[in-house]
Write an enzyme that holds these catalytic residues in place. Sequence first.
Site, PDB file in Angstrom:
ATOM      1  N   GLN A  64       0.811  -1.218   0.000  1.00  0.00           N
ATOM      2  CA  GLN A  64       0.000   0.000   0.000  1.00  0.00           C
ATOM      3  C   GLN A  64       0.847   1.272   0.000  1.00  0.00           C
ATOM      4  O   GLN A  64       0.476   2.286   0.582  1.00  0.00           O
ATOM      5  CB  GLN A  64      -0.998   0.010   1.169  1.00  0.00           C
ATOM      6  N   MET A  73     -26.327  14.706 -20.709  1.00  0.00           N
ATOM      7  CA  MET A  73     -25.624  15.801 -21.391  1.00  0.00           C
ATOM      8  C   MET A  73     -24.866  15.268 -22.609  1.00  0.00           C
ATOM      9  O   MET A  73     -24.838  15.901 -23.661  1.00  0.00           O
ATOM     10  CB  MET A  73     -24.677  16.513 -20.426  1.00  0.00           C
TER      11      MET A  73
END
Lengths: 183, 582
Positions: B112, B486
Site C-alpha cells: 500500500q 448531457m
Amino acid sequence: MSPQSAAGRDVPAPRHHVLSVLVENRSGVLARVASLFARRGYNIYSLAVAPTDDERFSRITVVVDVESAPLEQVVKQLNKLVNVIKISELDPRDSVERELMLVTVKAPVHVRSELIELVGVFRGRILDVGHDELAVSLDEHPARLDDLEELLRPYGIIDLQRTGRVALPKLERTPSTGLRAAG
Amino acid sequence: MNISGGEALIRSLELEGVEVIFGLPGGAILPVYDPIIDSPIRHVLVRHEQGAGHMAEGFAHATGRPGVAMVTSGPGATNIVTPLADAYMDSVPMVCITGQVPTPSIGTDAFQECDTVGITRGVTKHNELVTRAEDIPLAIRQAFHIATTGRPGPVLVDIPKDIVDPMNPNSDMSWYWPSDADVSSSLPGYKPTMKGHPRKIKDAAELIARAERPVLYAGGGILKARAAEALLELAEMTGIPVVTTLMARGAFPDDHELCLGMPGMHGNYTAVTAMQRSDLLIALGSRFDDRVTGKLDGFAPEAKIIHVDIDPAELGKVRRPDVPIVGDCRLVIEELTRAVAALDPERRVDLTPWRQTLSGWQERYPLVYEQSDDGNLLKPQYVLEQLRDRSPSDTIVASGVGQHQMWTSQYWRFNHPYTWVNSGGLGTMGFSVPAAIGAKVGCPDRTVWAIDGDGCFQMTAQELVTAATERIPVKIAILNNAYLGMVRQWQEMFYEERYSEVYLSPDLPDYVKWSEAMGCIALRVESPDEVGPAIDKANEIDDRPVVLEFRTDSGEKVFPMVPSGKTNDEIVVDPVQGEGGR
C-alpha cells in the site's frame, strides 16, 4: 573565429529567458518547480541549483524556452508555489552569467601543444592529461563555452558536460539615490 | 510533555477547531485512529475515500470552514485524488491527511505504498510529506493556514506510520503548539495580497462612472471572500446589473431586480448577451472560464475589463484586464464602493437605458419548457420548480454534473449565499450525494437536497449507507432519464443523433429498492400530480435519508446553449423562442 568575437553573441537566443528563483532549501521543491514547467509544456533549457549563503534558501537559475507561452504566466504560476520566495527575470544585458564546462578531447602528440594553446587563449585549464586525451575545464560566459566547444569539436570531443548557467544581476555603476534594503 | 505523533496529530486538529473528519481507516493510518476514540472530534466513516473527499468539500462549501478528510496510504490516497482535484479547481478549503508507509519503507514498493505527494502535487494548493513526529503540529497549522487564506484550496499532509505509532520510538515527541508568528516565519514564500492598490481602485471607479453598459461579473471568489453583502452594496449603489457564474450562484440574490442570473454555455439569454454587449465587465473573483466566455476571440468584444482577484495569476491569464486589482474581493469591493461614491454623481452615466434593454431581453427570452401531459414522462424543469417552491428558501442544494446540474442552476432561485454546492471546474460526476452529506453535517438544521442524475447517482450512491448509519438525513432527487443526458444532448445536436454508449436503462438498477437497501426511504414518482406530494413527504422526513426517483423525459435538452467553439453571439435558445439573434 577569435574568442573575442564571442562578445557579439553575449546574449542568448531571444526565445530563452533566464529566471533566478529563490526557493526554500528543502526536499521536493525542485520537483514542484520542474513539474510546473512540465505540465504547461515549457521546455527547461538548462537548470542550476545550489544553496545560497543562507542555507535555508536555494537559488535555481533556470533558462526556459518560452517561445510558445508568455513568460508572465510562468512567473505568476511559479510565484503561487508556497516554497518559492522570489523570482527575478535576468535580462542578459543587465546580468553577469557564468557556466562551467568539462571536456575530454582527443589530443594525440602532434596536436597537443596546439590544443593547450587554444585552451590557454580561453583561460581554460587542463585538468588531466592522458596518453592521447586531455581533460579541459572552462568557467566563463556561456557564449564563450559555446565558442570553445565549437573549436574543440574538430579535434574529437569524447565527453562533454556543462553545468547550466548561473547568473546574478549586474551591480549599479552610479551611487544609488534611494535606500537599499539591507540583508 | 512527551506524547506520540498520532496524539499530536489529533490534538492539532482539535486546536484548529476541527469538528468533524470524514474518513476511512487502513493500515498506515491505523495509529491515528486510536486517539480519535478519545477525541471530541466526530468521525464520519465513509464507504469509499472519494466520498470522504467530496463530503469534506460539501462541508466547506456550506459552512466556509475547511473540510477535513483522512484516509490511508496507497489506494486510500489515490481514491481521494479526484476530490482534491475538484477542490483545487473550485478553490475549496480542505485539509486531507493521508497515511504513508513507515519512513524506512518509503521507496521500497512496500504494501500500500504510493508516491502520494508526487501524485497529488498538481491537484493541491500545497502538500507535504512529514518525516519527523515533532514536525506534525507545525505541518497541520501550516496546512490549515494555506488551505483557508489567499485563494483557498486543498492541502494534503502525508504522514508515515512510524512517526504516529506509539509502539515506535520515532513517534515520540515533546508537545508544543506553534504560534501565528511561527507559522508565518515558517512560510517565507507565502504572503497573499489582501488590500487592493489604491490607484487601481481609483482607476476602476473612473471606468465604472463612465461606462454605459457595465456588468458586474461575480464569480466564486465572492463567496470565498464572504463578500456577498459588499457586492449587494456595490450593485445597489451603482445600479449595475450582476451576473452570477455557476460558482457564484447565491452570491447575489436571484430575486433582486439587478440580478441577471447565470452566464455561460447554458446561461440565460440575458446574462450571456449582457456580457457580450457590455462596454465594461467588472470581474470579481471570476476567472473568464471557457464555459463563460465561449470562443474567446469573440467574447465581449467591446468591453473594457476590471479584474479583481486574490490570485495574481488569474489577471491576464485569459483576458487582459484594463485595470487589474490583486486583493481580497470583500476588501476591494468595499474600497471600490467608497471610491465610486466619492465621485461627483453628475459625472456618472445614467444606466436606465441599459437596464431597459436588459429587461426587454428578459421578457423576450425567459427560460421555457413545455409541461408534459399526464401519463407521459416528467419534465425535469417541472420537477425542479416543484422542489424549489416546496422547500425552505434557505435550502442547501447540491448537484452532480450534467443536464440536471444546469437545470438546477437555471431553475432554482438562489437568494442566500452558501446554498449552492456543486462541482464547477472539474465537473465531477458523482459529486452530489457525498457533498450533500458533508453540507448536512456542517449545517444540521438546514434542509439539504441533492439533485442528481441517474448516471451520477450510480457513481457514489453507496455513501447513502454512510448517511443512514450516521443519521445524516439528506434528501436525494434523482432525475432518472435513463441516459447520460448531457452527452446524449451533444450526440443529438452535434453527432446527428448517433447515440454512442449513453443509454443506462430506467429500471436497472431499481433505484427504490437500492435506496431502501441502503437504509433510505425511497419513492418513485412518475406523473406530474405525484411530484408535489412526494416532495412534501420527503421534506417532512427528518430522521433518515430520503430518495425520490423522478422518471424524466430523455428528449429534454438544456437551453439556451452556446455550442462548443462558438461565440456567445451564436447562443441557441429554446426552439419555441425562434432564432436567438439580437
